[in-house]
Write an enzyme that holds these catalytic residues in place. Structure first.
Site, short mmCIF file in Angstrom:
data_model
loop_
_atom_site.label_atom_id
_atom_site.label_comp_id
_atom_site.label_asym_id
_atom_site.label_seq_id
_atom_site.Cartn_x
_atom_site.Cartn_y
_atom_site.Cartn_z
N HIS A 38 0.83 -1.21 0.00
CA HIS A 38 0.00 0.00 0.00
C HIS A 38 0.86 1.26 0.00
O HIS A 38 0.69 2.15 -0.83
CB HIS A 38 -0.92 -0.02 1.23
CG HIS A 38 -1.74 1.22 1.39
ND1 HIS A 38 -3.06 1.30 0.98
CD2 HIS A 38 -1.45 2.44 1.91
CE1 HIS A 38 -3.52 2.52 1.24
NE2 HIS A 38 -2.57 3.23 1.80
N GLU A 39 1.77 1.34 0.95
CA GLU A 39 2.61 2.54 1.05
C GLU A 39 3.50 2.70 -0.18
O GLU A 39 3.80 3.82 -0.60
CB GLU A 39 3.44 2.52 2.33
CG GLU A 39 2.62 2.56 3.62
CD GLU A 39 1.69 3.77 3.68
OE1 GLU A 39 2.02 4.83 3.10
OE2 GLU A 39 0.62 3.66 4.31
N HIS A 77 1.76 4.67 -2.79
CA HIS A 77 1.97 6.11 -2.61
C HIS A 77 3.33 6.53 -3.15
O HIS A 77 3.48 7.58 -3.78
CB HIS A 77 1.91 6.47 -1.12
CG HIS A 77 0.54 6.49 -0.53
ND1 HIS A 77 -0.49 7.24 -1.05
CD2 HIS A 77 0.03 5.86 0.56
CE1 HIS A 77 -1.57 7.08 -0.30
NE2 HIS A 77 -1.29 6.24 0.68
N HIS A 119 3.35 6.86 -6.81
CA HIS A 119 2.66 8.09 -7.20
C HIS A 119 3.62 9.27 -7.10
O HIS A 119 3.70 10.12 -8.00
CB HIS A 119 1.45 8.28 -6.28
CG HIS A 119 0.44 9.25 -6.79
ND1 HIS A 119 -0.69 9.59 -6.07
CD2 HIS A 119 0.35 9.95 -7.95
CE1 HIS A 119 -1.41 10.46 -6.76
NE2 HIS A 119 -0.80 10.70 -7.90
#
Length: 687
Positions: free
Chosen positions: A474-475, A478, A481
């Site tokens: 998940h991280e 980020h 991105h």
């Protein structure tokens, strides 16, 4: 004025690659003088723009504004990286002193009537300027954000607004400081390893090491996680031990001592409500959502209410199944409590699916998950590769630096991973930027992922839970991105998108955890080298919607609390004096008031909304999950880990950063608006 050291490395460009701050040379006493110098430089740059007598143009106003503040951004990103990940007493002191200074400086820029007038003049004739799409959006966003911040208010109202912002900056800092101290203070000490029966040797080793680190040799210490509960609750056979850990977790910030966050959060709620009214909004929630994709708090509440009833129904069914197992197997049955849920959930999972997720850790060795899972998926999808750079030191010995390279060999940026928990690190997991990409400034991205995995004794492997594997993927979403966003103007760099959109890319990246060619590459037993058995993999996939009643309910309960606090008018906020009573009433209102399913975060340790950037915005995860679930279906329909699919997602969505309206970017990628049906199917809410 703070007296500056003879040489301050923060005030000169870093000698390290990619402009990474030279943390080896930076000392805590460097930060405040560097901020003072950066504030002064930024004010002078803004003054030069605001006092120009010629007609505003895109170049002399917007481009000049984007060039301004480069030193401040460099110092700010360097400091906030450390203040979250290694908040030593000296750093906490700087943070406390900085908070009102930072608030005052931000207000001085955002509320500058002269600067606002120039931007408004450009906005008024935007159709005549012949701007490129990113340039047009820059004008629109600066105008919208300054208006939203209060730049159009009269001077007296601005003065009151500035005072509210100053006080709120102090309070949110105090909330985080109290939470960190209380989380450390409430770590649970055990005298006998027998009380921790069920933990793996590696986890017992981590508990012993944590105790030694605090001078408690011969004992064991279980440090707390940010959310309610603890991963160990799924394994501990001793019910009393489970109860102790859960009680400590739920007590944070609410014990009536020096670290009690009740008075702090009540004042935050009151001042946020007052500020919203000054700005022309009925509540803080209305103020926040007005500049998000949701648009209104009514839209948010509608989504939460629509999901709450089926989630609560599913949680009740799950609870009944757990209670039956307790009644059938315990010599002295008891009523299921919050500290029992995870333990018995694993037993039901084992009975119904012949699967024990707590026994999977040997297949999830951290280094292998990182290199052969997280990095491998990114390479397959986007063509990027990763090379560790031991010659580029980070801010802490545990933090590791990797260079990220595009498929054509061009350098993309740096990725820093800080995996382990420590007393000086804030709870939870997050991504932040140390350097942001910008063509205008000629910078490339440097991003950080922080997790809070217990660190085993030297020489022992770090074995992750499935939840921790999910958090890492998940991280890293980020991080991608932040790495892929390629923009001209700093205002749009990294993850500078609407708050209720920012979780979308990270949640999409979780899909690769169980993707066949990714899972087969990293889920290998750390001792035997055997792959995770195929039948176990199939059972894992079969349980993807298992326990979703609980998971959805605990999340929705926290999101509802956030909305409840921040939907109060100033008068209503003044009348609230009892935090626990307010919580109970709010949870009863939405039908999520089962003590066995506590909110994922209760108010006194809800750092996302009372010390982070998610106030009135914790709904963002489920809001973004509508896009995420829809996107997962698109990937499945288009070849999964296919380079063409990855390139499209990178180019049309991740790569635009904040330079494009997020829903417009989504439509450009997907070909249509998102549909909610995939989310309902994923969470088992269609029945």
């Amino acid at each position: 004025m703070t007296e500056a050291p003879e040489f301050n490395p923060l005030l000169a460009p870093s000698p390290l690659p990619y402009g990474v701050p030279d943390y080896a040379a930076i000392r805590p006493e460097h930060y405040l003088p560097a901020f003072e110098a950066a504030f002064a430089e930024h004010r002078a740059e803004i003054e030069a723009i605001a006092t120009r007598e010629d007609e505003p143009t895109f170049d002399n106003t917007m481009v000049a504004l984007e060039r301004a503040g480069a030193l401040l951004e460099r110092v700010l990103l360097a400091f906030y990286t450390v203040s979250a990940a290694d908040a030593t007493p000296a750093i906490q002191d700087v943070d406390e002193r900085l908070a009102p200074l930072m608030s005052a400086h931000t207000d001085a820029i955002e509320l500058d009537a002269r600067l606002y007038a120039r931007i408004r003049a450009l906005h008024d004739r935007i159709e005549e300027l012949g701007l490129e799409p990113e340039e047009r959006r820059l004008v629109e966003r600066h105008f919208r954000e300054m208006t939203h911040a209060g730049a159009a208010l009269d001077d007296d109202t601005k003065a009151r607004l500035t005072e509210l912002n100053r006080r709120l900056s102090e309070l949110t800092n105090q909330f985080e400081k109290n939470l960190l101290a209380d989380t450390n203070d409430l770590a649970v000490v055990f005298d006998d390893a027998a009380a921790l029966d069920g933990l793996t040797p590696g986890e017992l080793s981590a508990a012993k090491q944590a105790a030694r680190d605090r001078g408690l040799d011969g004992r064991l210490l279980v440090t707390l996680t940010l959310f309610s509960g603890h991963p160990y609750l799924a394994q501990l056979t001793d019910r009393a031990a489970r109860e102790r850990i859960m009680a400590a977790s739920l007590a944070r910030g609410s014990r009536g001592d020096a670290h009690d966050n009740g008075p702090v959060l009540l004042e935050i709620v009151r001042l946020r409500a007052q500020r919203a009214r000054l700005l022309g909004y009925a509540s803080h929630a209305a103020y926040v959502t007005a500049d998000q994709t949701a648009g209104t708090p009514e839209a948010v509440r509608g989504l939460l209410l629509d999901l709450a009833a089926p989630a609560a129904r599913n949680a009740r069914a799950e609870k009944a199944a757990l209670q039956r197992l307790v009644d059938e197997t315990e010599p002295e049955p008891y009523e299921l409590a919050a500290h029992d849920w995870d333990f018995w959930t694993e037993r039901v999972r084992a009975a119904e699916y012949d699967l024990d997720t707590t026994a999977l850790r040997p297949w999830f060795e951290a280094e292998r998950v990182l290199r052969d899972g997280v990095f491998h998926a990114a390479t397959l999808l986007y063509g990027v590769t990763f090379r560790e750079r031991a010659d580029i030191p980070a801010y802490h010995p545990d933090a590791r630096t990797f260079e990220v390279v595009n498929e054509d060999g061009s350098p993309l940026g740096l990725y820093v991973l800080d995996l382990y928990t420590r007393d000086s690190k804030h709870g939870g997991a997050w991504m932040n930027s140390i350097v942001k990409q910008s063509r205008l400034r000629g910078t490339q991205p440097v991003v950080v992922n922080n997790l809070n995995v217990p660190k085993p004794a030297p020489g022992e492997p770090t074995l992750l839970t499935l939840d921790q594997v999910t958090t890492l993927f998940h991280e890293f979403g980020h991080a991608l991105h932040g790495l892929f966003a390629t923009v001209t103007y700093p205002h749009f760099a990294a993850t500078a998108v609407h708050r209720d959109f920012v979780e979308f890319p990270s949640q999409v990246n979780e899909m690769w955890i169980l993707w066949p060619e990714v899972l087969a590459n990293y889920a290998v037993h750390h001792e035997t080298g055997e792959p995770l058995p195929g039948d176990v993999v199939e059972r894992l996939r079969a349980t993807e919607s298992f326990n979703q009643g609980f998971a959805t309910s605990e999340y929705l309960a926290a999101a509802w609390l956030d909305q409840a606090w921040h939907s109060l008018s100033p008068e209503e906020a003044e009348s609230v004096t009892d935090v626990a009573a307010f919580e109970a009433a709010a949870l009863a209102e939405i039908g999520l008031d089962d003590p066995a399913v506590p909110p994922r975060y209760s108010s006194t340790y809800f750092a996302h909304v009372f010390s982070g950037g998610y106030s009135a915005g914790y709904y963002s995860y489920i809001w973004a999950e509508v896009l995420d679930a829809d996107t997962v279906e698109w990937f499945r329909e288009n070849g999964g880990l296919a380079r063409g699919s990855g390139d499209r997602f990178r180019r049309r969505l991740l790569g635009v950063g904040g330079s494009k309206d997020p829903l417009e970017a989504y439509r450009d990628f997907r070909g249509r608006d998102a549909e909610i049906a995939p989310l309902l199917r994923r969470r088992g809410l269609t029945g």
